[in-house]
Design an enzyme around this catalytic site. Structure first.
Site, PDB file in Angstrom:
ATOM      1  N   LEU A  67       0.806  -1.336  -0.006  1.00 38.25           N
ATOM      2  CA  LEU A  67       0.048  -0.054   0.008  1.00 38.25           C
ATOM      3  C   LEU A  67       0.752   1.322   0.067  1.00 38.25           C
ATOM      4  CD1 LEU A  67      -2.553  -1.100   2.600  1.00 38.25           C
ATOM      5  CD2 LEU A  67      -2.798  -1.066   0.220  1.00 38.25           C
ATOM      6  N   GLY A  68       2.005   1.226   0.619  1.00 37.23           N
ATOM      7  CA  GLY A  68       2.892   2.368   0.587  1.00 37.23           C
ATOM      8  C   GLY A  68       4.353   2.102   0.852  1.00 37.23           C
ATOM      9  N   LYS A  69       5.192   2.838   0.281  1.00 36.74           N
ATOM     10  CA  LYS A  69       6.692   2.614   0.335  1.00 36.74           C
ATOM     11  C   LYS A  69       7.407   3.891   0.539  1.00 36.74           C
ATOM     12  CE  LYS A  69      10.439   0.239  -1.926  1.00 36.74           C
ATOM     13  NZ  LYS A  69      10.993  -0.459  -3.340  1.00 36.74           N
TER      14      LYS A  69
ATOM     15  N   THR B 225       4.370  -0.499   3.743  1.00 37.73           N
ATOM     16  CA  THR B 225       3.208  -0.639   4.643  1.00 37.73           C
ATOM     17  C   THR B 225       2.295  -1.704   3.711  1.00 37.73           C
ATOM     18  OG1 THR B 225       2.942   1.652   5.379  1.00 37.73           O
ATOM     19  CG2 THR B 225       0.738   0.297   4.964  1.00 37.73           C
TER      20      THR B 225
ATOM     21  N   LYS C 169       2.815  -2.847   9.051  1.00 37.45           N
ATOM     22  CA  LYS C 169       3.974  -1.877   8.745  1.00 37.45           C
ATOM     23  C   LYS C 169       5.344  -2.212   9.172  1.00 37.45           C
ATOM     24  CE  LYS C 169       1.285   2.466   9.075  1.00 37.45           C
ATOM     25  NZ  LYS C 169       1.128   4.006   9.639  1.00 37.45           N
TER      26      LYS C 169
ATOM     27  N   ASP D 278      -0.283  14.514  11.800  1.00 36.83           N
ATOM     28  CA  ASP D 278      -0.376  14.339  10.013  1.00 36.83           C
ATOM     29  C   ASP D 278      -1.675  14.251   9.720  1.00 36.83           C
ATOM     30  OD1 ASP D 278       0.621  14.059   7.698  1.00 36.83           O
ATOM     31  OD2 ASP D 278       1.239  11.984   7.833  1.00 36.83           O
TER      32      ASP D 278
END
Length: 213
Positions: A16-18, A24, A39, A140
């Protein structure tokens, strides 16, 4: 990496994310078939002290939270990688919803009333976080971290606040941080300067809602 089993029970579905040294992942818990978020922070030569510090903070924050509109802490474990390095994995519940950012990318504009209703729900979460002892500051808040979830059989949309990777708990005498976190465009001026207060989260929420209209 899809299909790989981590921690002897989590089958990776997709990334999902890097970011540098951090991934993630969406994974399936093979013990109960539920979806979870993993994570990862890689313990290699490129590891930055701030990355490990933020990883540990997120784990500790999630352990302490019991709010129905925040992710649930499910555990953590260490992974041995083929190159003899290691990674730490944080497991948290998966919130199946669409973010404000998702709707914005689709070209959806919320009405002022809709944005106000979303804001009220996020403020309830922030009230819970900010009134803990010590207060928990998210740091955030942005469209991608505000999720809208439609529950089966319910007309009301539930609002979630996710991604506590920048969180910090402040004592009464502490409001500064040497670690610059957050997302430019949604950070208030004091946070850019290393100072964070409860109102910093309110600023981020306000900008996120304005961007969604």
């Amino acid at each position: 990496m899809a299909g790989q089993i981590l921690g002897d029970r989590y089958e990776v579905q997709q990334q999902l994310g890097k970011k540098s040294g951090r991934w993630t992942l969406l994974a399936r818990d093979l013990t109960n078939e539920s979806l979870v978020i993993l994570k990862l922070v890689f313990l290699d030569d490129e590891l930055r002290p701030d990355d490990l510090k933020l990883f540990k903070r997120e784990a500790e924050a999630l352990k302490s939270l019991t709010h129905p509109s925040t992710p649930e802490y499910l555990g953590n474990f260490e992974i041995s990688l083929p190159d003899d390095s290691k990674a730490l994995a944080l497991v948290q519940s998966y919130v199946q919803g669409k973010s404000l950012e998702h709707y914005m990318k689709e070209g959806r504009c919320f009405t002022e009333r809709e944005a106000a209703n979303i804001g009220k729900e996020v403020l309830k979460i922030l009230d819970y976080l900010h009134n803990r002892e010590p207060p928990v500051i998210h740091r955030d808040i942005k469209p991608s971290n505000i999720l809208l979830v439609t529950q089966p059989g319910r007309s009301k949309i539930q609002v979630f606040l996710v991604d506590f990777g920048s969180v910090k708990s402040f004592s009464a005498s502490e409001n500064t941080s040497l670690t610059l976190v957050g997302t430019r465009g949604y950070m208030p001026p004091e946070q850019v300067g290393g100072r964070t207060v409860k109102a910093s989260d309110i600023y981020g929420l306000g900008v996120a809602l304005i961007a969604s209209i």
